[in-house]
Design an enzyme around this catalytic site. Structure first.
Site, PDB file in Angstrom:
ATOM      1  CG  HIS A   1     -22.517 -13.152 -52.120  1.00  0.00           C
ATOM      2  ND1 HIS A   1     -23.192 -13.762 -51.099  1.00  0.00           N
ATOM      3  CD2 HIS A   1     -23.292 -12.107 -52.499  1.00  0.00           C
ATOM      4  CE1 HIS A   1     -24.315 -13.118 -50.860  1.00  0.00           C
ATOM      5  NE2 HIS A   1     -24.425 -12.110 -51.702  1.00  0.00           N
TER       6      HIS A   1
ATOM      7  CG  HIS B   1     -21.128 -16.631 -43.167  1.00  0.00           C
ATOM      8  ND1 HIS B   1     -21.560 -15.433 -42.658  1.00  0.00           N
ATOM      9  CD2 HIS B   1     -21.980 -16.957 -44.156  1.00  0.00           C
ATOM     10  CE1 HIS B   1     -22.652 -15.060 -43.304  1.00  0.00           C
ATOM     11  NE2 HIS B   1     -22.932 -15.949 -44.216  1.00  0.00           N
TER      12      HIS B   1
ATOM     13  CG  ASP C   1     -23.109 -20.946 -50.772  1.00  0.00           C
ATOM     14  OD1 ASP C   1     -22.681 -19.907 -50.229  1.00  0.00           O
ATOM     15  OD2 ASP C   1     -24.157 -20.991 -51.438  1.00  0.00           O
TER      16      ASP C   1
HETATM   17  C1  SDX Z   1     -22.626 -16.682 -48.764  1.00  0.00           C
HETATM   18  O1  SDX Z   1     -22.923 -12.612 -46.151  1.00  0.00           O
HETATM   19  C2  SDX Z   1     -23.813 -13.519 -46.288  1.00  0.00           C
HETATM   20  O2  SDX Z   1     -24.784 -13.609 -45.563  1.00  0.00           O
HETATM   21  C3  SDX Z   1     -23.589 -14.431 -47.471  1.00  0.00           C
HETATM   22  C4  SDX Z   1     -24.486 -15.643 -47.522  1.00  0.00           C
HETATM   23  C5  SDX Z   1     -25.915 -15.239 -47.776  1.00  0.00           C
HETATM   24  O3  SDX Z   1     -26.803 -16.028 -47.461  1.00  0.00           O
HETATM   25  O4  SDX Z   1     -26.125 -14.181 -48.423  1.00  0.00           O
HETATM   26  O5  SDX Z   1     -24.424 -16.366 -46.301  1.00  0.00           O
HETATM   27  C6  SDX Z   1     -24.070 -16.579 -48.640  1.00  0.00           C
HETATM   28  O6  SDX Z   1     -22.070 -15.946 -49.541  1.00  0.00           O
HETATM   29  C7  SDX Z   1     -21.856 -17.644 -47.894  1.00  0.00           C
HETATM   30  C8  SDX Z   1     -20.315 -17.533 -48.102  1.00  0.00           C
HETATM   31  C9  SDX Z   1     -19.968 -18.297 -49.378  1.00  0.00           C
HETATM   32  N1  SDX Z   1     -18.537 -18.101 -49.729  1.00  0.00           N
HETATM   33  C10 SDX Z   1     -17.660 -19.114 -49.588  1.00  0.00           C
HETATM   34  O7  SDX Z   1     -17.926 -20.203 -49.097  1.00  0.00           O
HETATM   35  C11 SDX Z   1     -16.267 -18.793 -50.137  1.00  0.00           C
HETATM   36  C12 SDX Z   1     -15.206 -19.304 -49.132  1.00  0.00           C
HETATM   37  N2  SDX Z   1     -15.301 -18.456 -47.940  1.00  0.00           N
HETATM   38  C13 SDX Z   1     -14.367 -17.347 -47.816  1.00  0.00           C
HETATM   39  O8  SDX Z   1     -14.132 -16.707 -49.056  1.00  0.00           O
HETATM   40  C14 SDX Z   1     -14.685 -16.417 -46.648  1.00  0.00           C
HETATM   41  O9  SDX Z   1     -14.905 -17.212 -45.570  1.00  0.00           O
HETATM   42  C15 SDX Z   1     -15.838 -15.445 -46.757  1.00  0.00           C
HETATM   43  C16 SDX Z   1     -15.702 -14.550 -47.938  1.00  0.00           C
HETATM   44  C17 SDX Z   1     -17.139 -16.160 -46.815  1.00  0.00           C
HETATM   45  C18 SDX Z   1     -15.814 -14.581 -45.496  1.00  0.00           C
HETATM   46  O10 SDX Z   1     -14.658 -13.876 -45.537  1.00  0.00           O
HETATM   47  P1  SDX Z   1     -14.279 -12.853 -44.343  1.00  0.00           P
HETATM   48  O11 SDX Z   1     -15.315 -12.743 -43.319  1.00  0.00           O
HETATM   49  O12 SDX Z   1     -13.816 -11.589 -44.980  1.00  0.00           O
HETATM   50  O13 SDX Z   1     -13.183 -13.605 -43.631  1.00  0.00           O
HETATM   51  P2  SDX Z   1     -11.698 -13.329 -43.882  1.00  0.00           P
HETATM   52  O14 SDX Z   1     -11.459 -13.343 -45.355  1.00  0.00           O
HETATM   53  O15 SDX Z   1     -11.296 -12.138 -43.089  1.00  0.00           O
HETATM   54  O16 SDX Z   1     -11.033 -14.655 -43.268  1.00  0.00           O
HETATM   55  C19 SDX Z   1     -10.625 -14.678 -41.923  1.00  0.00           C
HETATM   56  C20 SDX Z   1      -9.464 -15.666 -41.946  1.00  0.00           C
HETATM   57  C21 SDX Z   1      -8.424 -15.338 -43.007  1.00  0.00           C
HETATM   58  O17 SDX Z   1      -7.194 -15.854 -42.544  1.00  0.00           O
HETATM   59  P3  SDX Z   1      -6.121 -14.766 -41.907  1.00  0.00           P
HETATM   60  O18 SDX Z   1      -5.907 -13.707 -42.968  1.00  0.00           O
HETATM   61  O19 SDX Z   1      -6.789 -14.231 -40.663  1.00  0.00           O
HETATM   62  O20 SDX Z   1      -4.899 -15.606 -41.634  1.00  0.00           O
HETATM   63  O21 SDX Z   1      -9.960 -16.970 -42.291  1.00  0.00           O
HETATM   64  C22 SDX Z   1      -9.376 -17.400 -43.506  1.00  0.00           C
HETATM   65  C23 SDX Z   1      -8.839 -16.170 -44.208  1.00  0.00           C
HETATM   66  O22 SDX Z   1      -7.724 -16.539 -45.014  1.00  0.00           O
HETATM   67  N3  SDX Z   1     -10.463 -18.012 -44.299  1.00  0.00           N
HETATM   68  C24 SDX Z   1     -10.338 -19.157 -44.953  1.00  0.00           C
HETATM   69  C25 SDX Z   1     -11.610 -19.396 -45.513  1.00  0.00           C
HETATM   70  N4  SDX Z   1     -12.444 -18.392 -45.189  1.00  0.00           N
HETATM   71  C26 SDX Z   1     -11.720 -17.520 -44.434  1.00  0.00           C
HETATM   72  N5  SDX Z   1      -9.286 -20.003 -45.132  1.00  0.00           N
HETATM   73  C27 SDX Z   1      -9.533 -21.099 -45.887  1.00  0.00           C
HETATM   74  N6  SDX Z   1     -10.725 -21.412 -46.438  1.00  0.00           N
HETATM   75  C28 SDX Z   1     -11.780 -20.580 -46.277  1.00  0.00           C
HETATM   76  N7  SDX Z   1     -12.935 -20.873 -46.845  1.00  0.00           N
END
Ligand code: SDX
Length: 454
Positions: free
Chosen positions: A270, A311, A368
């Site tokens: 997050h 996201h 971010d």
């Molecule tokens: C913020 O919610 C908000 O509004 C938050 C925010 C705000 O203003 O408050 O926007 C701020 O928190 C932005 C997000 C910051 N976090 C990151 O950048 C961390 C990296 N991102 C991931 O951890 C992830 O994308 C999340 C946590 C942000 C979202 O996760 P989801 O929606 O639960 O997505 P998911 O985990 O279900 O992923 C879907 C697929 C998966 O692959 P499969 O299992 O389908 O094979 O996409 C892949 C994930 O492995 N994936 C990624 C990835 N993000 C998702 N693979 C590699 N790198 C990534 N960053």
């Protein structure tokens, strides 16, 4: 009335044939909601939605996101327009009150925030209680929660005036507390806020001035920091805001609820992602190593994820990321400095957005991904990046908290579960669990006996 005109959803239990209708709740934009509040009473079952990917926890009028189209609006205004025409404090007024202020309204609001920026001198002792190398987010969680102990005069959460003064105090004092946490880590004296500086100028001055050296605010730094605060101000029902709402639903005071939100924001999934992005870019160190890290991000057996990418809601470019990227580019260009990790970030984005893994999963840079580049250029230390996110998001948290408290449908948040533990077990006496026969246990409510080992 024909089915097609009834705004309901019918759920059929195919095992029992039971059919139940549930009303559809529509909003002004975005997906409607199926009102399943009677589901358990009618069908004896819960919905199952870990991470709440398909669950609306509330109705709200504050922020709208269309993830497919990359749309973000604060009270109906596109964030791009607000970024171009307004400042963070004007957006704070908008988020809290639902409309952009008149000159008089903004003057009063600006004065309220300015004149509440000092903290009680007693808070310095709180901060001094932390280890010198405590992460500033740990200090923020603790100190903000403790703020309520100074404001017994305004903790009636149903009192509209108390709600307003608590919102002003939190927005006004967060930069002071954040800067104080930073100064403490340097072993330097805390710098007091100044009433003749604007919000971001004040924060930079409290961060970087010292008794021996007055800090001249770079107007470009103040402007781009104000933009970052504005873009981080609110974001619908994200993890930290949902935490604030859930904590607040127990009727805890807003300082305790916001403290809980700060804790949720800290995680690298997050708000902690901005710090994690820069650490990742520094670890990559050279554009030649980008393919290695992209491969790791795609490898399901590797826990590494591309920080700053992806996201839960945006399945298109996060509109904030584009604005932050452009601001970072302008800042570096106008400062006539180059930052090698900005080059790495630009190239990494380019490579990832040409890679089918990221394209197929709709993983784009989020807010971010570039914000850390700006913080570095301004001179903000890495462990303060998420603190700045918390400073900016305080207005969103408190606006959403107030909307929740005033919501006539408010009830304490208490989700249920699908239980998968043991069906039933009977107590096994200690003798049957390998305890020595002469072993006496001391348990409250049991005949006391000395704990003795033979
Ligand atoms: C913020 O919610 C908000 O509004 C938050 C925010 C705000 O203003 O408050 O926007 C701020 O928190 C932005 C997000 C910051 N976090 C990151 O950048 C961390 C990296 N991102 C991931 O951890 C992830 O994308 C999340 C946590 C942000 C979202 O996760 P989801 O929606 O639960 O997505 P998911 O985990 O279900 O992923 C879907 C697929 C998966 O692959 P499969 O299992 O389908 O094979 O996409 C892949 C994930 O492995 N994936 C990624 C990835 N993000 C998702 N693979 C590699 N790198 C990534 N960053």
């Amino acid at each position: 009335m024909p089915d097609s005109h009834r705004k309901t959803v019918t759920i059929i239990n195919n095992e029992t044939g039971q059919r139940e209708e549930f009303p559809i709740i529509g909003g002004t934009r975005g997906p409607a909601g199926v009102d399943i509040r009677q589901l358990y009473q009618k069908m004896g079952m819960f919905t199952y939605d870990p991470g709440f990917k398909s669950t609306a926890s509330c109705s709200s009028e504050i922020t709208f996101i269309d993830g497919e189209k990359g749309v973000l609006q604060y009270r109906g205004y596109p964030v791009e327009q607000l970024a171009e025409h307004t400042c963070y404090l004007e957006v704070c007024y908008l988020l809290l009150n639902g409309e952009l202020p008149t000159e008089t309204e903004f003057g009063h609001f600006h004065n309220m925030i300015t004149t509440h920026s000092m903290v009680n001198e007693g808070l310095k002792d709180f901060i001094r209680g932390f280890r010198y190398d405590a992460h500033p987010m740990a200090i923020l969680v603790g100190v903000v929660g403790a703020l309520s102990s100074f404001y017994h005069d305004s903790l009636d959460i149903h009192d509209l005036r108390h709600q307003e003064i608590s919102a002003h105090r939190l927005i006004a004092k967060m930069p002071t507390i954040a800067a104080a946490a930073y100064k403490y880590s340097l072993g330097q004296p805390i710098v007091y806020p100044s009433n003749d500086l604007c919000y971001s100028e004040n924060f930079l001055t409290m961060m970087f001035s010292s008794p021996t050296q007055r800090y001249e605010v770079n107007p470009l730094h103040a402007r781009v920091l104000d933009l970052l605060f504005l873009l981080h101000a609110d974001h619908e029902q994200n993890a930290s805001t949902s935490t604030v709402r859930l904590a607040g639903s127990s009727l805890a005071n807003p300082f305790a609820a916001v403290s809980a939100g700060i804790g949720a924001l800290w995680g690298p999934a997050h708000g902690g992602a901005n710090e994690a992005v820069v650490r990742m870019l520094e670890e990559i160190g050279d554009v030649k190593r980008i393919p290695e890290f992209v491969a790791r991000a795609k490898d399901r057996n590797d826990p590494f994820r591309l920080n700053g990418f992806g996201h839960r809601v945006y399945k298109n470019y996060d509109p904030r990321a584009r604005l932050v990227r452009d601001a970072a580019h302008d800042l570096l260009e106008q400062s006539k400095t180059s930052d090698p990790i900005f080059e790495i970030a630009l190239r990494l984005e380019e490579i990832a957005l040409e890679d089918d893994y990221f394209v197929s999963k709709k993983l784009y840079p989020n807010v971010d991904f570039y914000s850390g580049i700006i913080y570095r250029e301004i001179g903000i230390p890495l462990n303060m990046f998420t603190v700045l996110f918390a400073v900016a998001r305080t207005v969103g948290w408190i606006a959403q908290w107030r909307e929740m408290i005033q919501d006539p449908e408010r009830v304490i948040g208490r989700p249920r579960q699908v239980y998968k533990g043991p069906e039933h077990k009977d107590y096994t006496p200690t003798e049957e669990r390998g305890f020595h026969a002469n072993c006496q246990r001391v348990c409250p409510g049991r005949p006391t006996a000395k704990w003795s080992r033979s």
